[in-house]
Design an enzyme around this catalytic site. Structure first.
Site, PDB file in Angstrom:
ATOM      1  N   MET A  62       3.976   8.767   4.455  1.00  0.00           N
ATOM      2  CA  MET A  62       5.439   8.756   4.388  1.00  0.00           C
ATOM      3  C   MET A  62       5.949   8.191   3.075  1.00  0.00           C
ATOM      4  SD  MET A  62       8.114   6.635   6.763  1.00  0.00           S
ATOM      5  CE  MET A  62       9.549   5.939   5.930  1.00  0.00           C
ATOM      6  N   GLY A  63       5.278   7.173   2.539  1.00  0.00           N
ATOM      7  CA  GLY A  63       5.744   6.569   1.304  1.00  0.00           C
ATOM      8  C   GLY A  63       5.101   5.221   1.053  1.00  0.00           C
ATOM      9  N   VAL A  73       4.774   1.015   0.693  1.00  0.00           N
ATOM     10  CA  VAL A  73       5.080  -0.129   1.540  1.00  0.00           C
ATOM     11  C   VAL A  73       5.081  -1.383   0.678  1.00  0.00           C
ATOM     12  CG1 VAL A  73       4.509  -1.329   3.680  1.00  0.00           C
ATOM     13  CG2 VAL A  73       3.798   1.047   3.357  1.00  0.00           C
ATOM     14  N   LYS A  95       8.815  -0.111   4.385  1.00  0.00           N
ATOM     15  CA  LYS A  95       8.266   1.202   4.039  1.00  0.00           C
ATOM     16  C   LYS A  95       9.400   2.121   3.610  1.00  0.00           C
ATOM     17  CE  LYS A  95       4.694   2.990   5.937  1.00  0.00           C
ATOM     18  NZ  LYS A  95       3.674   3.632   6.800  1.00  0.00           N
ATOM     19  N   GLY A 139       0.831  -1.195   0.000  1.00  0.00           N
ATOM     20  CA  GLY A 139       0.000   0.000   0.000  1.00  0.00           C
ATOM     21  C   GLY A 139       0.863   1.242   0.000  1.00  0.00           C
ATOM     22  N   ASP A 169      -1.483   8.653  14.985  1.00  0.00           N
ATOM     23  CA  ASP A 169      -2.265   8.413  13.769  1.00  0.00           C
ATOM     24  C   ASP A 169      -2.975   7.063  13.845  1.00  0.00           C
ATOM     25  OD1 ASP A 169      -3.350   9.012  11.285  1.00  0.00           O
ATOM     26  OD2 ASP A 169      -1.635   8.238  10.161  1.00  0.00           O
ATOM     27  N   GLY A 189       1.198   5.244   2.181  1.00  0.00           N
ATOM     28  CA  GLY A 189       0.718   6.166   3.194  1.00  0.00           C
ATOM     29  C   GLY A 189       1.370   7.517   3.035  1.00  0.00           C
TER      30      GLY A 189
END
Length: 321
Positions: A61-62, A64, A78, A57, A172, A59
């Protein structure tokens, strides 16, 4: 699965047909169509010696990816976005936060097992959990039963105990960061959002959000310093989503106002769970239960005071997935 984003949908085909060099061998990867998608031509094939096998996936930050340790254990790797990699402030905060996160030990977390803050694009690897996220399960199958949600809350509360004991605030917590494994929920991506906040790229990068508005606490909305009670509020909002199938405060432009000044719609919330959630989403942080007290609240509300996690804690349809 261990990612900070909701898993891809089921419209992505699996690796069927002639096996490609990027696809895993038959039977090697769990639940390909549920939580994994094939690598794209734009994805790297290797990071610091880790061969990337599939995309999990993406997110804030970047991206994965699924990979393996040299000994064959699956990991979720990640990788930071290029704009974050170019920011020294991000690298410093990333190194600090990952070092703290590596101290977290708990049955209900997916531990950080490797990282490199000095790589061309900083990365970290966490234990891979072969199961869908709460976000994916509710999106596909609808709300969960009350007893399942009580066990979910207690398990995540126990994870928060481990996270907070290590000096980390999750910041989060949301359905995409809670994995529904057969042997209990797992909390992922704890502490990393502070590294993103440290980067000036987070201010200018389109689409990057610090935290997830629908699950923020009132103090987070106001920009106040976050403490452990903020994670408890987010857990309450996450559990509301699990039991109702809808966001507790909506997702439109007025979501922050509702978080600060209004209550979720409790009409469809089972009484068995409502009393627990009402305390979690109290506007005053001091009025919210600690994770330890929250576990006891779940035990008192459950028809099984032992709050057993094992075969049967998840509905059969979720276990099958």
């Amino acid at each position: 699965m261990t990612t900070g984003s909701t898993p891809p949908g089921t419209d992505h085909p699996g690796p069927g047909g002639d096996p490609s060099p990027l696809a895993p061998p038959a039977g090697a990867e769990p639940a390909w169509d549920a939580v994994l998608t094939p690598l794209t031509p734009q994805d790297p094939l290797e990071i610091s010696g880790y061969l990337l096998r599939a995309r999990i996936g993406e997110g804030g930050m970047g991206a994965v990816y699924l990979s393996y340790t040299p000994g064959g254990r699956p990991v979720a790797l990640k990788i930071a976005r290029p704009e974050f990699a170019a920011d020294p402030a991000f690298r410093r905060r990333f190194a600090t936060e990952v070092a703290i996160a590596q101290r977290v030990q708990g049955l209900y977390t997916a531990p950080v097992i490797d990282c490199d803050a000095n790589a061309a694009r900083p990365w970290l690897a966490t234990a891979y959990v072969a199961a869908p996220s709460l976000a994916a399960v509710v999106a596909r199958q609808g709300p969960l039963p009350a007893e399942t949600v009580l066990v979910l809350i207690a398990g995540v509360a126990e994870a928060l105990q481990s996270i907070h004991a290590a000096g980390v605030i999750h910041r989060d917590l949301k359905p995409g960061n809670v994995i529904l494994a057969a042997d209990g929920p797992r909390v992922i991506d704890f502490g990393i959002s502070r590294a993103v906040e440290a980067s000036s790229a987070a201010i200018t990068q389109t689409g990057v959000r610090i935290g997830t508005p629908a699950f923020m606490s009132p103090e987070q909305v106001r920009g106040k310093p976050l403490a452990a009670a903020g994670d408890v509020f987010s857990l309450g909002s996450t559990a509301y989503y699990a039991i109702i199938g809808e966001l507790p405060f909506g997702a439109d432009a007025a979501v922050f106002h509702r978080i600060e000044h209004q209550q979720p719609d409790w009409e469809r919330c089972p009484e068995q769970v409502r009393g627990v959630l009402e305390q979690c989403v109290a506007k005053d942080p001091a009025a919210r239960p600690t994770p330890a007290a929250l576990i006891e609240l779940c035990r008192a509300a459950s028809t099984d005071e032992r709050l057993r996690i094992g075969e049967g804690w998840l509905p059969a349809t979720v276990t099958a997935e």
